[in-house]
Scaffold this motif. Sequence first.
Motif, mmCIF file in Angstrom:
data_model
loop_
_atom_site.group_PDB
_atom_site.id
_atom_site.type_symbol
_atom_site.label_atom_id
_atom_site.label_comp_id
_atom_site.label_asym_id
_atom_site.label_seq_id
_atom_site.Cartn_x
_atom_site.Cartn_y
_atom_site.Cartn_z
ATOM 1 N N SER A 36 6.010 -11.295 2.687
ATOM 2 C CA SER A 36 4.853 -10.717 1.984
ATOM 3 C C SER A 36 3.626 -11.625 2.089
ATOM 4 O O SER A 36 2.523 -11.209 1.789
ATOM 5 C CB SER A 36 5.195 -10.434 0.516
ATOM 6 O OG SER A 36 5.280 -11.647 -0.206
ATOM 7 N N VAL A 88 8.796 -5.474 0.970
ATOM 8 C CA VAL A 88 7.680 -6.408 1.163
ATOM 9 C C VAL A 88 6.406 -5.877 0.510
ATOM 10 O O VAL A 88 5.711 -6.604 -0.215
ATOM 11 C CB VAL A 88 7.449 -6.675 2.672
ATOM 12 C CG1 VAL A 88 6.131 -7.406 2.905
ATOM 13 C CG2 VAL A 88 8.616 -7.477 3.255
ATOM 14 N N VAL A 89 6.119 -4.603 0.743
ATOM 15 C CA VAL A 89 4.819 -4.063 0.305
ATOM 16 C C VAL A 89 4.703 -4.050 -1.223
ATOM 17 O O VAL A 89 3.639 -4.301 -1.773
ATOM 18 C CB VAL A 89 4.578 -2.664 0.915
ATOM 19 C CG1 VAL A 89 3.400 -1.975 0.266
ATOM 20 C CG2 VAL A 89 4.368 -2.785 2.426
ATOM 21 N N LEU A 117 3.025 -7.088 -2.575
ATOM 22 C CA LEU A 117 1.628 -7.415 -2.259
ATOM 23 C C LEU A 117 0.764 -7.251 -3.507
ATOM 24 O O LEU A 117 0.992 -6.354 -4.318
ATOM 25 C CB LEU A 117 1.104 -6.513 -1.132
ATOM 26 C CG LEU A 117 1.857 -6.603 0.196
ATOM 27 C CD1 LEU A 117 1.264 -5.625 1.203
ATOM 28 C CD2 LEU A 117 1.835 -8.030 0.755
#
Length: 226
Positions: free
Chosen positions: A103, A152-153, A156
């Motif tokens: 990330s 991962v997103v 963010l």
Amino acid sequence: MRVDCLTLFPEMFESPLSHSILKRAQEKGAVEIVLSNIRDFATDDYKKVDDKPYGGGPGMVMMPGPVFDCFEHVEKLSPEKGRVILLTPQGQKFNQAKAVELSKEKRLILISGRYEGFDERIRTGLGAEQISIGDYVNSGGELAAMVLIDAVVRLLEGVLGDEDSSKDDSFSNGLLEYPQYTRPEVFRDMKVPEILLSGDHGKIAEWRRKQSLERTREQRPDLLEE
Ligand code: ADE
């Protein structure tokens, strides 16, 4: 962050990318996800992307040519170099720590394979790392790429509504998450634990920590050893 996905099945990504958190993350500009079809870079009339393995054996292997051509095209779409990842059961096992690490990158280039695997020169020639989502074999790397992107997103900045809401997730502190309850207070004779109704935040935090530990010991003792 920019994520490039190289795949033979870009349509597989469409639904997961157009709902819920991944949809919102793209709308907010936290991530740009670009799909590229490896088959567009096949050079013969049949759009061939795979062939029989040298040395014999079952199945088909993805040829290096179309993958390299697709990669070189995609690479130039953005000045950022990017971390190149092959999704394959031969890779290192994906986990929350890896999601946190990824990330922090500005760009990921994910390559999903089909058939029996990739010609080894794809990995060596592109300097790619390999990631697996678990010790089982899927029909291709697409689902694995989507799992990775989703994990991962959501980490963010600005993606989750409440900045804190990934903080208590399972694995974020090396433990499984504590049990959660919502209304009603009693459901089919099952009561919400009294402590959660007490308003005593210190006691609640202590109870949750204990529950986390207990659950981890029961379900995933391997996490405690780590
Ligand atoms: N492709 C097929 N199975 C896979 C797995 N378990 N992880 C990553 N990529 C894959």
